[in-house]
Design an enzyme around this catalytic site. Structure first.
Site: not given
Ligand code: NDP
Length: 371
Positions: A142, A227
């Protein structure tokens, strides 16, 4: 440092391949899902780590010790000195060591089933596409890419080449995080009304790639704000429809290129609402979810060392697990069975859409922006 003039070579590559992908029809020449597995070391699938930086060195490589369905079969590095160290430490065969120039020849290596891209963000698209064209299944870290367009090109390349793509969202394999997802699906406390998620840390070395826009794509938002977006999405089980974002900057020199601190609010179709803050200049790591009839709290909510917290008055189990081992095993199992990853490229793309809307909102002075 490996790869000079990185961003222009990356751009050229992605342009070349985006242009070529539509015309390619390599599927017949390449392994189909679940058919290309090497089943080396006692039936385990072989993974090659690409980019031996902090995350590969300190988290992923040690996690293989706990993995049951995969093993560290190969490495791809631009730093010659790392080759001998890794070969010795992890017993990697000399023929399974690659650099960024000869990476394509990994195609004929039967020991390697999965390529795990752990490079700076700006290199994710290029190396995912190159791995897919080499017929290897891919895990990409990510944020999956720098933009929605890049992310889509990665998904397309994997589809064209009949390989699976998964994003390094390790928390989807963490039992306590999964409890939060389950509350959204089963609604024992009713609908989610409000989510608060915060992830921030104080960043060191001012010369690192994370502070360069062309390599990172943005600042704290791209790195750890993602996140918070993930948390708001899995805590509600919904996709956000609109965003408002605000930026705060105290160190204009260090953060001249990227965002330092950003707060934002998301609206969800059910009426649920989330509020998040991310930063490279403070420390926080938590997730709070308010339901119609209760609440859950995780703190820390993203740390490797364990996700702690409670749901109502119930304290969640704190037995240590390796999130990374479970994540890599989970993908190995997907490859083996031909079942899509629980965190496929499309999951990464949803976050990229929110991130693009976030930056549009910032550019528009924080105006409500549709996602
Ligand atoms: P590092 O900077 O520590 O390592 C990146 C590695 O990439 C380098 O060591 C180098 O490896 C390689 N590299 C190739 N070209 C370059 C270049 N031009 N500049 C710098 N490095 C280069 O980064 P991290 O390991 O912290 O992060 C890598 C990726 O993993 C990021 O996308 C990050 O977001 C993600 N990440 C995910 C985490 C998670 O929890 N899921 C946690 C931490 C990071 P070599 O010398 O072998 O070529």
């Amino acid at each position: 440092m490996p790869q000079t003039n990185l961003s222009s070579s990356r751009r050229n590559f992605v342009q070349r391949f985006s242009a070529g992908l539509g015309a390619l029809s390599l599927s017949s020449a390449l392994p189909r899902l679940a058919a290309a597995t090497s089943k080396g070391k006692s039936g385990k699938l072989g993974i090659a780590l690409v980019g031996l930086g902090n995350y590969s060195t300190k988290q992923l490589a040690p996690a293989f010790e706990h993995a049951k369905g995969c093993y560290l079969a190969g490495i791809v590095t631009g730093t010659k000195a790392k080759e001998a160290v890794w070969k010795e430490k992890y017993g990697i065969k000399p023929q399974n060591v690659y650099n960024y120039d000869n990476f394509e020849s990994i195609a004929s290596n039967k020991d390697i089933d999965i390529v795990y891209i752990v490079l700076p963000n700006s290199m994710h698209a290029e190396y995912t596409i190159r791995a897919a064209r080499a017929g290897k299944h891919v895990i990409c870290e990510k944020p999956m890419a720098l933009s929605v367009a890049e992310g889509q090109s990665m998904i397309d390349a994997c589809r064209e080449n009949d390989v699976m793509l998964s994003i390094g969202y390790r928390l989807h394999f963490d039992p306590n995080t999964r409890e939060i997802m389950k509350l959204a699906a089963e609604k024992p406390y009713g609908n989610v009304r409000y989510v608060q998620s915060e992830v921030a840390f104080t960043i060191g070395d001012p010369t690192q790639w994370r502070l360069k826009k062309d390599m990172a794509g943005g600042g704290a938002v791209m790195d750890v704000g993602i996140y918070c977006i993930q948390a708001a999405r899995y805590a509600t089980g919904e996709e956000p429809i609109a965003i408002r974002a605000q930026e705060f900057k105290t160190d204009w020199e260090k953060f001249k290129d990227v965002d330092e601190t950003v707060s934002w609010q998301l609206e969800f179709p059910s009426g649920a609402y989330s509020s998040s803050t991310t930063s490279y200049n403070m420390r926080t790591n938590r997730l709070y979810v308010s339901y119609q009839k209760g609440a859950a709290n995780l703190e820390p909510a993203t740390k490797y060392t364990g996700i702690k917290g409670q749901i109502q008055k119930r304290i969640l189990d704190v037995t240590p697990i390796s999130q990374q081992a479970r994540q890599m095993d989970g993908f190995a199992q997907s490859v083996r069975s031909g079942t899509p990853s629980i965190v496929p490229g499309e999951e990464g793309l949803k976050d990229m859409k929110v991130i693009e809307a976030l930056y549009r909102s910032l550019a528009n002075g924080g105006k409500r922006t549709l996602i």
